[in-house]
Structure formats: C-alpha cells, structure tokens
Scaffold this active site. Structure first.
Site, PDB file in Angstrom:
ATOM      1  N   LYS A   1       0.658  -1.276  -0.037  1.00  0.00           N
ATOM      2  CA  LYS A   1       0.622   0.113   0.076  1.00  0.00           C
ATOM      3  C   LYS A   1       0.333   1.484   0.166  1.00  0.00           C
ATOM      4  O   LYS A   1       1.456   1.640   0.752  1.00  0.00           O
ATOM      5  CB  LYS A   1      -0.725  -0.117   1.328  1.00  0.00           C
ATOM      6  CG  LYS A   1      -1.592   0.798   1.621  1.00  0.00           C
ATOM      7  CD  LYS A   1      -2.547   0.777   2.324  1.00  0.00           C
ATOM      8  CE  LYS A   1      -3.411   1.991   2.815  1.00  0.00           C
ATOM      9  NZ  LYS A   1      -4.582   2.027   3.361  1.00  0.00           N
TER      10      LYS A   1
ATOM     11  N   SER B   1      -9.827   1.875   2.718  1.00  0.00           N
ATOM     12  CA  SER B   1      -8.557   2.873   1.938  1.00  0.00           C
ATOM     13  C   SER B   1      -7.935   1.481   1.196  1.00  0.00           C
ATOM     14  O   SER B   1      -7.516   1.965   0.039  1.00  0.00           O
ATOM     15  CB  SER B   1      -8.031   3.358   3.106  1.00  0.00           C
ATOM     16  OG  SER B   1      -7.265   3.290   4.113  1.00  0.00           O
TER      17      SER B   1
ATOM     18  N   SER C   1     -10.032  -0.619   6.995  1.00  0.00           N
ATOM     19  CA  SER C   1      -9.123  -0.750   6.066  1.00  0.00           C
ATOM     20  C   SER C   1      -8.834  -1.926   5.521  1.00  0.00           C
ATOM     21  O   SER C   1      -8.526  -2.349   4.023  1.00  0.00           O
ATOM     22  CB  SER C   1      -8.266   0.763   6.082  1.00  0.00           C
ATOM     23  OG  SER C   1      -9.609   1.709   5.491  1.00  0.00           O
TER      24      SER C   1
HETATM   25  N1  GLN Z   1     -12.924   3.933   6.310  1.00  0.00           N
HETATM   26  C1  GLN Z   1     -12.903   4.644   7.565  1.00  0.00           C
HETATM   27  C2  GLN Z   1     -12.463   5.352   8.033  1.00  0.00           C
HETATM   28  O1  GLN Z   1     -12.282   6.690   6.336  1.00  0.00           O
HETATM   29  C3  GLN Z   1     -11.429   2.994   7.996  1.00  0.00           C
HETATM   30  C4  GLN Z   1     -10.285   3.864   7.584  1.00  0.00           C
HETATM   31  C5  GLN Z   1      -8.760   3.065   7.539  1.00  0.00           C
HETATM   32  O2  GLN Z   1      -8.885   1.860   8.606  1.00  0.00           O
HETATM   33  N2  GLN Z   1      -7.951   3.657   7.080  1.00  0.00           N
HETATM   34  O3  GLN Z   1     -11.390   6.703   8.698  1.00  0.00           O
END
Ligand code: GLN
Length: 483
Positions: free
Chosen positions: A72, A147, A171
């Site tokens: 990532k 994400s 995420s």
């Molecule tokens: N969807 C969640 C957010 O927008 C989690 C994102 C994540 O785990 N990085 O913060």
C-alpha cells in the site's frame, strides 16, 4: 502453470522446488498487471527492474523466499514513491524502509508495486485517492472497498500473490470482504508502525491481504514483533502463527454479538453469515450469544478520535519538509495555507478541520475526552464478551461492494461502511475477514466477507478458526471474471 493465479504458499513451494525462479514470477506478474490493471487500477506505480535486482539477492531458503508482495502506498520502501494517495507528497521518494519492509526482506520477500488507496487512508472506497478510484475485479462498476482498496483488488485479480495494507477503522477487513479475499488486522502493537505514514496513531495497524488464511499467517510471522523504532510495538512472545492451522474447532466457543445483526444489513449478507455460523456448528463449534452494548457509539467515537489524531499527524505536510510546495506564497502563513489547500483533497481537509475543532480548548472535554471515555467502555465490552467465547463472529461489511459514485458525495453514508469493523480498532483487538459466499446483484456475483474478532494477541487462535472454515468450504477458490 498459471503463475499469477498461485497463492503465496504455492509460489513459495514452486520456487523452493526450483520449478520457477523469482524473476520468472515477477515477469509473469508484470504481464498480468499489464493485461488487467488498466481496468482495475489497483497499482499507482511499480518498478520491475528494481524488484528484479532485489530478487537476485533474495534468500530463497527463507519462509517467503523470492515471493513478490505488493505494498500500500502509505508504507515507505527505499527508492520508491510513497504518495499516500495524495498530491501533497507527489515528488517524494522514500529514503528508508519501514520496519515491515525490512522484515519482509529478511524473510526473503520482494516488495513489488505500490497500491492505490484513499488519500491518507481516509475512506472506504478508494474514491478519495487523488489518482482516481480502483475498481472491484468482480464488477468493474463497483468499489473494491477502502482505504486499502488497491491492495485488495490486485490480490483478488491475481495481479499480486499477497499485499500489505493498513487498517485504522476497517481498511484491511472491509476491502478484503468486498473483493473475496483474506484480510487480517493484527492486535494493536503486534506489528511495528515505523515507516507507515500515520493517519490515527492509536488505531493504525499494518496487516496482510492474501488468497488463503495460511498465507496471512506466514506474512504475520515475518512482520510481527517488538521494534525499538516504535514504542507502541509490544514486547511479547511471537508464536509461529501457522502452528494451530489444521486443528479443528470442536469445543471452541464463537460469540454472536446481538448488536451486529441490525436492520439495514443486506439480506444476502445476513443469509451468508448465518449459513457460515451453521457451518461452524457443524464443525463442532459452540455458538453463544454475547452483547457489545456500546456498539452504537463506535462510529461516532471513531470519527472524533481518528480526526483529532489525523489533524496532529498531518500538520507535518507543510511544504517545508517534503512533497508539494506552493510556488507563489507571499509569506510563511500564506505558504502553509496554499501548500495545504493545493495538496490535500476534500476529505482530508474535512477531517483536519473536524479534528482541530474537537481538540480546541472549550470543546476538548465535550468531544475528545468524552470519546476517549466511551472508547474505554467499548474495550470493556469486548473484555467481557471474551470471557464467554474464544472469538466473535459477525459480518465484515453490512453490504457487498457498492457502486462507484453512489456514496462519494455523502460522507456520512460512506462512514457507515465500517460500522462492523471500527470497534476492533478502538478496542485494539485482532480481526480477520474471510470469504463466506456471494450476493447476486445485477447478474454479477459479489463476494461476502465473514468477520472473526479475536482476543488481544490471540492471532494464532483466530487464524486456526478462520482456517477451519476456509478448508471446509470452497469460497476462497472462486476467481473474479476480470480478464
Ligand atoms: N473508512 C474508515 C475511515 O475512513 C477507515 C479507514 C481506515 O481503516 N484507514 O476512516
């Protein structure tokens, strides 16, 4: 041999048996990426020549010897870009390896390719990436989740044997569920965060995306452990996470949290998860009802704590140290303002503003401090629930993959995508998503994920429970139709 279709373990065995070389594996992967990634858009960049040079020196006798792993774009790898899905870091190249990368290399693996993500890991769909959304290989009109959506999409589409992502509120688990693969969030502190660009430091954790549970265990073996560069990494024994794989689940107790089976959960998701629970019963597990009474506060608490922490963490992107710098500033404050105005996208700005607000004097007690107190209650809920069960079983996501564009303009609706995953980050426990079925929508099959949540540092048990299901079902063998 269809090389890109192999799992990490299968490739590792083929390399060990000298049936393929790491360079051949890299070439096959590169061709697969060239053939499908224009559709999937899982990668932001890749450097085949650098990967091949690394392959030449990789120790093939090691547990991940010669295996390429996608990363990532929020984890530093020497000499490579690390955009975090943002324009603000664009010209930057890392001058060091994150601890997880050092450890992957020490285990013989080869970092190859940087995967797309929501800007600074804020989002659930990759639509907040400054470089355009990734697409779900099962239906290219839909999101792969986020994400870490790029990492999930490339593993699902056989453009990677495995990938690393980061999980702050879901995420890793949510995109794994939406793409039909395995995603593991380790216990907070199990894996060093050194070299992971921080979003919310008390929640962030790095973990693997893989095609099988065993592959997840192998990667966790490589990346876990105390790191002097991260004071929050835990100095605890690191078991062999493959050691319990293959054991049955007879007599183990799985907790069914009554608050997780709510109205609004997609009926096909509900049916698949219920069927998975029955399957566990048939394998000899005992299902017990548990209660996590503060579940309804998890999303609200998360969006106070995560935004507060991100407003502090993202202060460093000021155009002085690295990345984008506004060209026509008239003074220092103007320089900061313009750099950040030009460099950050709307979701990042929204969160920095919200986080600054909840931390400001006069509001701190009402929001941040109160959120921290409720966070403790949420953690206590899990402690109590785990007195009655070995792991908790529930859906990963309330719905299968949603259409790209469907929620992009409605942040609150987007925030609900992680309603079942967020509490695990607040509590610091480990969790995994594994494939447990498909929804039929518009003539397409969309994967459904089963979430298992484990006690702190109990990953070996969690992987055992996940593996028992996987090995007695065929869901993980299904491949998406993308060609
Ligand atoms: N969807 C969640 C957010 O927008 C989690 C994102 C994540 O785990 N990085 O913060």
């Amino acid at each position: 041999m269809d090389l890109p279709a192999l799992s990490l373990s299968e490739l590792r065995d083929a390399i060990a048996a000298e049936k393929v070389s790491p360079v051949e594996a890299l070439d096959a992967l590169d061709q697969r990426i060239a053939a499908v990634d224009a559709k999937v858009h899982g990668y932001l960049s890749r450097n085949l020549e650098l990967a091949k040079r690394n392959a030449a020196t990789a120790d093939l006798s090691k547990p991940l010897g010669g295996v390429p792993i996608a990363i990532k774009d929020v984890i530093n790898v020497t000499g490579e870009p690390c955009t975090c899905g943002s324009k603000i870091l664009l010209p930057y190249r890392s001058n060091y390896d994150a601890t997880v990368i050092q450890r992957l290399r020490a285990a013989g693996a080869i970092p190859f390719g940087r995967t797309n993500m929501d800007e600074f890991a804020m989002g659930s769909s990759t639509e907040n990436s400054a470089f355009g959304a990734s697409r779900n290989p099962w239906d290219l009109t839909r999101t792969p989740g986020g994400s870490s959506g790029g990492s999930a999409a490339v593993v699902a589409a056989d453009e990677a044997f495995a990938a690393l992502g980061s999980d702050t509120g879901g995420s890793i688990r949510q995109p794994a569920a939406l793409c039909g693969i395995v995603g593991l969030k380790p216990t907070y502190g199990r894996v060093s965060r050194y070299g992971l660009v921080a979003f919310a430091s008390s929640l962030d954790q790095i973990g693997p995306f893989t095609k099988t549970v065993r592959d997840s265990a192998l990667i966790l073996n490589a990346i876990c452990g105390k790191d002097p560069m991260d004071s929050t990494s835990l100095d605890v024994p690191t078991p062999d996470f493959t050691s319990l794989l293959g054991r049955d689940v007879k007599g183990l107790k799985l907790g069914l949290p009554r608050e997780y089976f709510i109205d609004g959960i997609d009926p096909q998701v509900n049916a698949a998860v219920r069927a998975a629970i029955k399957h566990y019963e048939s394998l000899g597990a005992e299902i017990v009802e548990v209660s996590l009474p503060n579940t309804e506060h998890a999303v609200g608490v998360y969006y106070i704590i995560a935004t507060a922490e991100c407003s502090a963490n993202l202060a460093r992107f000021d155009g002085v140290r690295y990345g984008h710098r506004a060209s026509d500033a008239t003074g220092l404050l103007d320089h900061y303002g313009r750099t950040r105005e030009e460099g950050f996208g709307p979701e990042v700005k929204r969160r920095v503003i919200l986080g600054t607000y909840v931390l400001s004097s006069g509001y701190y007690d009402a929001y941040y401090l109160r959120a921290q107190k409720v966070r403790t209650l949420i953690r206590d809920d899990f402690t109590k629930a785990f007195e009655q069960c070995d792991a908790i079983i529930c859906p990963t996501s309330p719905e299968p993959a949603f259409k790209l564009g469907e929620r992009a303009d409605d942040p609150l609706k987007m925030y609900l995508a992680d309603i079942f995953t967020i509490a695990a980050n607040l509590a610091g426990i480990c969790g995994i998503s594994i494939p447990c079925g498909f929804a039929e929508t518009d003539g397409k099959r969309l994967p459904i994920g089963l979430q298992l949540l484990g006690k702190p540092l109990d990953e070996a048990r969690l992987l055992q429970i996940a593996n028992a299901y996987e090995q007695s079902t065929d869901w993980h063998r299904n491949r998406p139709p993308v060609v």
